[in-house]
Design a protein around this motif. Structure first.
Motif, PDB file in Angstrom:
ATOM      1  N   MET A 184     -20.182  69.981  15.806  1.00  0.00           N
ATOM      2  CA  MET A 184     -19.665  69.366  17.007  1.00  0.00           C
ATOM      3  C   MET A 184     -20.842  68.987  17.907  1.00  0.00           C
ATOM      4  O   MET A 184     -21.703  69.819  18.181  1.00  0.00           O
ATOM      5  N   THR A 185     -20.851  67.767  18.363  1.00  0.00           N
ATOM      6  CA  THR A 185     -21.924  67.327  19.246  1.00  0.00           C
ATOM      7  C   THR A 185     -21.705  67.880  20.653  1.00  0.00           C
ATOM      8  O   THR A 185     -20.609  68.330  20.998  1.00  0.00           O
ATOM      9  N   CYS A 186     -22.736  67.777  21.477  1.00  0.00           N
ATOM     10  CA  CYS A 186     -22.601  68.244  22.859  1.00  0.00           C
ATOM     11  C   CYS A 186     -21.561  67.426  23.612  1.00  0.00           C
ATOM     12  O   CYS A 186     -20.833  67.959  24.460  1.00  0.00           O
ATOM     13  N   HIS A 187     -21.438  66.152  23.298  1.00  0.00           N
ATOM     14  CA  HIS A 187     -20.457  65.297  23.966  1.00  0.00           C
ATOM     15  C   HIS A 187     -19.039  65.695  23.565  1.00  0.00           C
ATOM     16  O   HIS A 187     -18.145  65.761  24.419  1.00  0.00           O
ATOM     17  N   GLU A 188     -18.837  65.971  22.280  1.00  0.00           N
ATOM     18  CA  GLU A 188     -17.528  66.433  21.813  1.00  0.00           C
ATOM     19  C   GLU A 188     -17.186  67.784  22.441  1.00  0.00           C
ATOM     20  O   GLU A 188     -16.048  68.010  22.860  1.00  0.00           O
ATOM     21  N   PHE A 189     -18.175  68.661  22.523  1.00  0.00           N
ATOM     22  CA  PHE A 189     -17.958  69.968  23.138  1.00  0.00           C
ATOM     23  C   PHE A 189     -17.562  69.810  24.603  1.00  0.00           C
ATOM     24  O   PHE A 189     -16.609  70.445  25.065  1.00  0.00           O
ATOM     25  N   ALA A 190     -18.276  68.987  25.347  1.00  0.00           N
ATOM     26  CA  ALA A 190     -17.973  68.783  26.765  1.00  0.00           C
ATOM     27  C   ALA A 190     -16.529  68.329  26.945  1.00  0.00           C
ATOM     28  O   ALA A 190     -15.825  68.797  27.850  1.00  0.00           O
ATOM     29  N   HIS A 191     -16.074  67.445  26.076  1.00  0.00           N
ATOM     30  CA  HIS A 191     -14.690  66.966  26.155  1.00  0.00           C
ATOM     31  C   HIS A 191     -13.707  68.052  25.716  1.00  0.00           C
ATOM     32  O   HIS A 191     -12.727  68.331  26.405  1.00  0.00           O
ATOM     33  N   GLN A 192     -13.968  68.676  24.570  1.00  0.00           N
ATOM     34  CA  GLN A 192     -13.005  69.629  24.013  1.00  0.00           C
ATOM     35  C   GLN A 192     -12.885  70.901  24.836  1.00  0.00           C
ATOM     36  O   GLN A 192     -11.800  71.458  24.955  1.00  0.00           O
ATOM     37  N   ILE A 193     -13.974  71.380  25.412  1.00  0.00           N
ATOM     38  CA  ILE A 193     -13.888  72.612  26.189  1.00  0.00           C
ATOM     39  C   ILE A 193     -13.017  72.377  27.423  1.00  0.00           C
ATOM     40  O   ILE A 193     -12.251  73.261  27.830  1.00  0.00           O
ATOM     41  N   ALA A 194     -13.080  71.177  27.991  1.00  0.00           N
ATOM     42  CA  ALA A 194     -12.247  70.853  29.150  1.00  0.00           C
ATOM     43  C   ALA A 194     -10.764  70.878  28.791  1.00  0.00           C
ATOM     44  O   ALA A 194      -9.929  71.259  29.616  1.00  0.00           O
ATOM     45  N   THR A 195     -10.430  70.512  27.565  1.00  0.00           N
ATOM     46  CA  THR A 195      -9.020  70.491  27.140  1.00  0.00           C
ATOM     47  C   THR A 195      -8.458  71.887  26.956  1.00  0.00           C
ATOM     48  O   THR A 195      -7.241  72.051  26.848  1.00  0.00           O
ATOM     49  N   THR A 196      -9.318  72.905  26.912  1.00  0.00           N
ATOM     50  CA  THR A 196      -8.834  74.278  26.741  1.00  0.00           C
ATOM     51  C   THR A 196      -8.498  74.944  28.073  1.00  0.00           C
ATOM     52  O   THR A 196      -8.000  76.072  28.089  1.00  0.00           O
ATOM     53  N   ALA A 197      -8.748  74.271  29.182  1.00  0.00           N
ATOM     54  CA  ALA A 197      -8.479  74.845  30.504  1.00  0.00           C
ATOM     55  C   ALA A 197      -6.982  75.023  30.711  1.00  0.00           C
ATOM     56  O   ALA A 197      -6.178  74.193  30.278  1.00  0.00           O
ATOM     57  N   PRO A 198      -6.600  76.087  31.394  1.00  0.00           N
ATOM     58  CA  PRO A 198      -5.184  76.236  31.737  1.00  0.00           C
ATOM     59  C   PRO A 198      -4.790  75.180  32.765  1.00  0.00           C
ATOM     60  O   PRO A 198      -5.645  74.645  33.478  1.00  0.00           O
ATOM     61  N   GLY A 199      -3.518  74.881  32.833  1.00  0.00           N
ATOM     62  CA  GLY A 199      -3.038  73.920  33.819  1.00  0.00           C
ATOM     63  C   GLY A 199      -2.998  74.540  35.209  1.00  0.00           C
ATOM     64  O   GLY A 199      -2.798  75.747  35.364  1.00  0.00           O
ATOM     65  N   TYR A 200      -3.179  73.701  36.191  1.00  0.00           N
ATOM     66  CA  TYR A 200      -3.170  74.147  37.584  1.00  0.00           C
ATOM     67  C   TYR A 200      -1.850  74.842  37.931  1.00  0.00           C
ATOM     68  O   TYR A 200      -1.831  75.929  38.499  1.00  0.00           O
ATOM     69  N   SER A 201      -0.733  74.224  37.550  1.00  0.00           N
ATOM     70  CA  SER A 201       0.576  74.808  37.854  1.00  0.00           C
ATOM     71  C   SER A 201       0.779  76.128  37.106  1.00  0.00           C
ATOM     72  O   SER A 201       1.424  77.043  37.640  1.00  0.00           O
ATOM     73  N   ASP A 202       0.220  76.238  35.901  1.00  0.00           N
ATOM     74  CA  ASP A 202       0.306  77.512  35.158  1.00  0.00           C
ATOM     75  C   ASP A 202      -0.414  78.623  35.903  1.00  0.00           C
ATOM     76  O   ASP A 202       0.066  79.759  35.951  1.00  0.00           O
ATOM     77  N   LEU A 203      -1.564  78.302  36.461  1.00  0.00           N
ATOM     78  CA  LEU A 203      -2.332  79.307  37.202  1.00  0.00           C
ATOM     79  C   LEU A 203      -1.626  79.701  38.497  1.00  0.00           C
ATOM     80  O   LEU A 203      -1.609  80.880  38.871  1.00  0.00           O
ATOM     81  N   LEU A 204      -1.011  78.729  39.169  1.00  0.00           N
ATOM     82  CA  LEU A 204      -0.241  79.053  40.375  1.00  0.00           C
ATOM     83  C   LEU A 204       0.947  79.943  40.022  1.00  0.00           C
ATOM     84  O   LEU A 204       1.270  80.883  40.765  1.00  0.00           O
ATOM     85  N   ALA A 205       1.578  79.680  38.867  1.00  0.00           N
ATOM     86  CA  ALA A 205       2.714  80.496  38.419  1.00  0.00           C
ATOM     87  C   ALA A 205       2.289  81.935  38.114  1.00  0.00           C
ATOM     88  O   ALA A 205       3.097  82.862  38.222  1.00  0.00           O
ATOM     89  N   LEU A 206       1.017  82.125  37.766  1.00  0.00           N
ATOM     90  CA  LEU A 206       0.492  83.475  37.524  1.00  0.00           C
ATOM     91  C   LEU A 206       0.180  84.209  38.826  1.00  0.00           C
ATOM     92  O   LEU A 206      -0.168  85.383  38.807  1.00  0.00           O
ATOM     93  N   GLY A 207       0.253  83.495  39.955  1.00  0.00           N
ATOM     94  CA  GLY A 207       0.010  84.113  41.250  1.00  0.00           C
ATOM     95  C   GLY A 207      -1.331  83.796  41.872  1.00  0.00           C
ATOM     96  O   GLY A 207      -1.657  84.331  42.935  1.00  0.00           O
ATOM     97  N   LEU A 208      -2.109  82.919  41.248  1.00  0.00           N
ATOM     98  CA  LEU A 208      -3.384  82.543  41.847  1.00  0.00           C
ATOM     99  C   LEU A 208      -3.159  81.618  43.036  1.00  0.00           C
ATOM    100  O   LEU A 208      -2.204  80.841  43.057  1.00  0.00           O
ATOM    101  N   LYS A 209      -4.022  81.719  44.010  1.00  0.00           N
ATOM    102  CA  LYS A 209      -4.015  80.811  45.156  1.00  0.00           C
ATOM    103  C   LYS A 209      -4.653  79.494  44.738  1.00  0.00           C
ATOM    104  O   LYS A 209      -5.343  79.410  43.723  1.00  0.00           O
ATOM    105  N   ASP A 210      -4.436  78.447  45.544  1.00  0.00           N
ATOM    106  CA  ASP A 210      -4.959  77.114  45.224  1.00  0.00           C
ATOM    107  C   ASP A 210      -6.453  77.128  44.915  1.00  0.00           C
ATOM    108  O   ASP A 210      -6.883  76.580  43.901  1.00  0.00           O
ATOM    109  N   ALA A 211      -7.237  77.736  45.789  1.00  0.00           N
ATOM    110  CA  ALA A 211      -8.693  77.733  45.626  1.00  0.00           C
ATOM    111  C   ALA A 211      -9.111  78.475  44.364  1.00  0.00           C
ATOM    112  O   ALA A 211     -10.012  78.044  43.645  1.00  0.00           O
ATOM    113  N   SER A 212      -8.444  79.587  44.072  1.00  0.00           N
ATOM    114  CA  SER A 212      -8.782  80.361  42.869  1.00  0.00           C
ATOM    115  C   SER A 212      -8.425  79.594  41.604  1.00  0.00           C
ATOM    116  O   SER A 212      -9.177  79.608  40.622  1.00  0.00           O
TER     117      SER A 212
END
Length: 179
Positions: free
Chosen positions: A1-29
């Motif tokens: 995997m190239t560094c460019h592919e990694f930069a793109h793919q690692i971003a796709t593994t992030a949890p969704g903002y609404s999922d994190l809010l549903a877990l009880g995190l505040k907006d900033a967190s």
């Protein structure tokens, strides 16, 4: 995997903002946690020289990885060249290095000659393995049923080790997943 592919793919593994809010995190967190999955092109490329051409060196020179965290692995903004090793991340206190041989290693922070874990045959394979780890860590964060699933964690660690180049790297990925 190239560094460019990694930069793109690692971003796709992030949890969704609404999922994190549903877990009880505040907006900033929630925003801060999502930022830990993002790498952005540098305004001006670094010129860190290392004797081998490896995707890790390309990533660090091309992208700002200062916020990137994958489990216990925290990437550094500016790597440190130690001659035969390029220090590009930390694992808790210990140093994650790209060796002049191309292999990715973790060494004791007080003793460079004490290899704690061998992580990957090279940067390309390391990136592949870390995407697998990141996907799993996000899954366990969002799904309680998988959080304590040791059998699944062992299977993911095995997949990551294979992506890293061989079963010789298994102990590192087991450590990252706590199994």
């Amino acid at each position: 995997m190239t560094c460019h592919e990694f930069a793109h793919q690692i971003a796709t593994t992030a949890p969704g903002y609404s999922d994190l809010l549903a877990l009880g995190l505040k907006d900033a967190s929630a925003a801060r946690m999502i930022a830990e999955y993002q790498v952005h092109p540098r305004a001006a490329e670094l010129q860190v020289q290392f004797p081998i051409n490896d995707e890790i060196n390309y990533l660090i020179n091309t992208y700002d990885v200062s916020n990137l965290k994958i489990g216990m692995v925290e990437f550094m903004d500016v790597p440190v060249n130690h001659g035969n090793f390029l220090h590009f991340a930390i694992v808790e206190l210990d140093l994650m290095l790209l060796s002049i041989t191309g292999e990715v290693l973790v060494v004791d922070w007080q003793q460079f000659d004490h290899i704690m874990w061998r992580c990957a045959v090279d940067g390309e394979h390391f990136f592949e393995a870390m995407v697998i780890i990141s996907q799993f860590l996000t899954l366990t964060m969002l799904d309680d049923a998988n959080y304590n699933n040791e059998k699944l964690a062992l299977s993911v660690a095995d997949s990551a080790a294979k992506a890293a180049g061989s079963a010789a790297y298994l102990s590192f990925y087991q450590m990252l997943l706590g199994v």
